[in-house]
Design an enzyme around this catalytic site. Structure first.
Site, PDB file in Angstrom:
ATOM      1  N   GLU A  31       1.189  -1.042  -0.279  1.00  0.00           N
ATOM      2  CA  GLU A  31       0.147  -0.041   0.078  1.00  0.00           C
ATOM      3  C   GLU A  31       0.452   1.301  -0.299  1.00  0.00           C
ATOM      4  O   GLU A  31       1.652   1.655   1.144  1.00  0.00           O
ATOM      5  CB  GLU A  31      -0.806   0.170   1.386  1.00  0.00           C
ATOM      6  CG  GLU A  31      -1.897   0.837   0.742  1.00  0.00           C
ATOM      7  CD  GLU A  31      -2.979   1.474   2.402  1.00  0.00           C
ATOM      8  OE1 GLU A  31      -4.164   0.895   2.425  1.00  0.00           O
ATOM      9  OE2 GLU A  31      -2.689   0.711   3.112  1.00  0.00           O
ATOM     10  N   ASP A 184      12.495   7.127  -8.128  1.00  0.00           N
ATOM     11  CA  ASP A 184      12.164   6.901  -7.383  1.00  0.00           C
ATOM     12  C   ASP A 184      12.764   4.949  -6.336  1.00  0.00           C
ATOM     13  O   ASP A 184      11.924   4.604  -6.350  1.00  0.00           O
ATOM     14  CB  ASP A 184      11.107   6.277  -7.356  1.00  0.00           C
ATOM     15  CG  ASP A 184      10.076   6.598  -5.522  1.00  0.00           C
ATOM     16  OD1 ASP A 184      10.593   6.877  -4.402  1.00  0.00           O
ATOM     17  OD2 ASP A 184       8.875   5.932  -5.727  1.00  0.00           O
TER      18      ASP A 184
HETATM   19  P1  ADP Z   1       3.484   2.414  -5.370  1.00  0.00           P
HETATM   20  O1  ADP Z   1       3.336   3.022  -6.642  1.00  0.00           O
HETATM   21  O2  ADP Z   1       1.902   2.576  -4.561  1.00  0.00           O
HETATM   22  O3  ADP Z   1       4.408   2.180  -4.896  1.00  0.00           O
HETATM   23  P2  ADP Z   1       4.846   0.061  -6.281  1.00  0.00           P
HETATM   24  O4  ADP Z   1       4.801  -0.512  -7.958  1.00  0.00           O
HETATM   25  O5  ADP Z   1       5.893   0.142  -6.003  1.00  0.00           O
HETATM   26  O6  ADP Z   1       3.263   1.087  -5.974  1.00  0.00           O
HETATM   27  O7  ADP Z   1       4.353  -1.411  -5.505  1.00  0.00           O
HETATM   28  C1  ADP Z   1       3.628  -1.248  -4.067  1.00  0.00           C
HETATM   29  C2  ADP Z   1       4.433  -2.538  -3.711  1.00  0.00           C
HETATM   30  O8  ADP Z   1       3.891  -3.909  -4.038  1.00  0.00           O
HETATM   31  C3  ADP Z   1       5.828  -2.619  -3.805  1.00  0.00           C
HETATM   32  O9  ADP Z   1       6.814  -2.633  -3.038  1.00  0.00           O
HETATM   33  C4  ADP Z   1       6.159  -4.557  -4.110  1.00  0.00           C
HETATM   34  O10 ADP Z   1       6.057  -5.372  -1.937  1.00  0.00           O
HETATM   35  C5  ADP Z   1       4.540  -4.670  -4.074  1.00  0.00           C
HETATM   36  N1  ADP Z   1       4.758  -5.452  -5.643  1.00  0.00           N
HETATM   37  C6  ADP Z   1       4.524  -4.395  -6.591  1.00  0.00           C
HETATM   38  N2  ADP Z   1       4.349  -5.351  -7.647  1.00  0.00           N
HETATM   39  C7  ADP Z   1       4.944  -6.342  -7.695  1.00  0.00           C
HETATM   40  C8  ADP Z   1       5.357  -8.146  -8.241  1.00  0.00           C
HETATM   41  N3  ADP Z   1       5.408  -7.264  -9.474  1.00  0.00           N
HETATM   42  N4  ADP Z   1       5.262  -8.812  -7.834  1.00  0.00           N
HETATM   43  C9  ADP Z   1       5.227  -8.728  -6.332  1.00  0.00           C
HETATM   44  N5  ADP Z   1       4.929  -7.514  -6.038  1.00  0.00           N
HETATM   45  C10 ADP Z   1       4.518  -6.541  -5.715  1.00  0.00           C
HETATM   46 MG    MG Z   2       6.577   1.907  -5.123  1.00  0.00          MG
END
Ligand code: ADP
Ligand code: MG
Length: 401
Positions: A31, A184
């Site tokens: 989240e 980021d």
């Molecule tokens: P936000 O823009 O909200 O930071 P992210 O793309 O960084 O979104 O995703 C948030 C979190 O979700 C990541 O830190 C990770 O823990 C989990 N996550 C995102 N993409 C994946 C994926 N392809 N496989 C497993 N976990 C994921």
């Molecule tokens: Mg993120």
């Protein structure tokens, strides 16, 4: 699963017709500021033959399935499969990223477009597909098994660090070659599995194309031209007054500051208007400093001014003043803890790992890591190491024959 999360998952599954036939939501895994991410089982995995998997040499993602989502095509079972085949089917997981409806459409489009451009990079998590229902957009990504950074970073040895960074710099080399700034870079956006020693870069929500929103900054001038401009600007702003200008006629500077506190490069803090891919390299430096010092988060500032003070405490006023001048900024402080010379990164690491009193020194491997860290944390972006150069550095070659 707690009630609120369960409720949100129900809501998401009801947003798209046929969602339940295609995906089974399992749990919330992330989240963030811009999205909520869920782990889900892809019930139709067999129907698009292994698509988004890596090929046998782990070199390329196979082409994503260009199958358009529609309610009609969603059936949980393929009638031609025997029950045995269905049972033996390895569950294939996806990450479903629900982008908050408050995100601007341009921002969402930007993220999806950049991911599409980067689809052939093995260390960037590819986009399987995305769909929209009114203002709600979800992106489907292959699920990547990873461990929380805080669970393993304290145990990493220098060879572990080299492997981790090789994976991260391989991703960045690809991204930067396409003139894209991630903006980021931080542990939660680099999903790493210490068992397989593989990682993938995620979250292109703040990424941008190099030069698109840039305006010339003096950091790109040669030193002589820069000095002349700086002097002229100083005269113009100070001439009729004594001290701080009352009516500052200089245009206010607008610079992209997007990123996460603690990971922002000095040129971002100095509001450089011509930022480059080197801002990502600084952030990797902060990750390496975190690992070597065994402290997370290493920098813990509330705002940009505090962040500058933290950096200045390490690098000293003199170098910080010079770094500011590159971008036409004056850096002055009377804070007593910010010395003129600062400290070496080696000293900082010995302190934070409680080795300075015992007279212990860094191991040879750690010294090599620190030498590399100095290259990533160059205050002047033009002198900072690039991703390609980093991959050639002896520290990242550690353990390779
Ligand atoms: P936000 O823009 O909200 O930071 P992210 O793309 O960084 O979104 O995703 C948030 C979190 O979700 C990541 O830190 C990770 O823990 C989990 N996550 C995102 N993409 C994946 C994926 N392809 N496989 C497993 N976990 C994921
Ligand atoms: Mg993120």
């Amino acid at each position: 699963v707690d009630g609120n999360i369960q409720h949100d998952m129900e809501k998401l599954a009801n947003t798209y017709p046929g969602f339940r036939q295609r995906y089974r939501l399992i749990k919330r895994i992330g989240e963030g500021t811009f999205s909520t991410v869920y782990k889900a089982e892809d019930l139709q995995y067999d129907r698009y033959d292994n698509s988004w998997d890596l090929d046998k040499d782990n070199e390329k993602w196979s082409p994503p399935p260009l199958k358009t989502y529609s309610a009609q095509s969603s059936m949980a079972f393929d009638a031609t499969q025997s029950m045995e085949q269905v049972r033996r089917r390895k569950p294939k997981f996806v990450a479903i990223k629900k982008i908050y409806v408050t995100s601007s459409p341009t921002r969402i489009l930007n993220e999806l477009e950049l991911l599409h451009d980067l689809r052939n990079c093995p260390s960037v998590c590819p986009l399987v597909t995305a769909f929209r229902s009114t203002d709600q957009v979800v992106a489907i990504l292959p699920y990547f098994r990873h461990m929380d950074f805080r669970q393993y970073f304290r145990k990493m040895t220098p060879p572990d660090m080299a492997i981790y960074l090789r994976s991260l710099f391989t991703a960045l080399s690809f991204v930067h070659a396409r003139h894209i700034l991630h903006r980021d870079i931080k542990p939660t956006n680099f999903l790493y599995d210490p068992d397989t020693q593989r990682g993938v870069l995620v979250d292109f929500g703040l990424a941008e194309r190099e030069g698109v929103e840039s305006k010339p900054c003096t950091c790109h001038d040669d030193p002589v031209a820069r000095k002349t401009k700086l002097r002229a600007a100083l005269h113009a702003s100070l001439a009729p007054h004594n001290g701080y200008p009352k009516q500052d006629t200089r245009p206010s500077r607008r610079a992209n500051r997007a990123g996460t506190r603690g990971f922002r490069a000095p040129e971002v803090l100095f509001k450089c208007t011509e930022q480059t891919t080197k801002i990502d390299i600084w952030s990797v430096g902060v990750i390496l400093l975190t690992i070597l010092s065994r402290r997370f988060p290493f920098f813990n500032s509330a705002d940009d001014v505090e962040a500058m003070i933290e950096i200045a405490t390490i690098f000293g006023q003199k170098r910080m003043r010079h770094a500011g001048q590159l971008h036409g900024c004056m850096f002055e402080t009377t804070i007593p803890t910010v010395g003129s010379q600062g400290f070496s990164l080696e000293r900082i690491i010995l302190w934070s790992t409680c080795r300075s009193d015992t007279g212990e020194v860094l191991s040879d491997n750690e010294k090599q890591a620190v030498e590399f860290l100095n290259r990533c944390m160059e205050l002047d972006p033009s002198r900072r190491i690039s991703a390609d150069e980093a991959l050639q550095h002896p520290f990242l070659q550690m353990g390779l024959d």
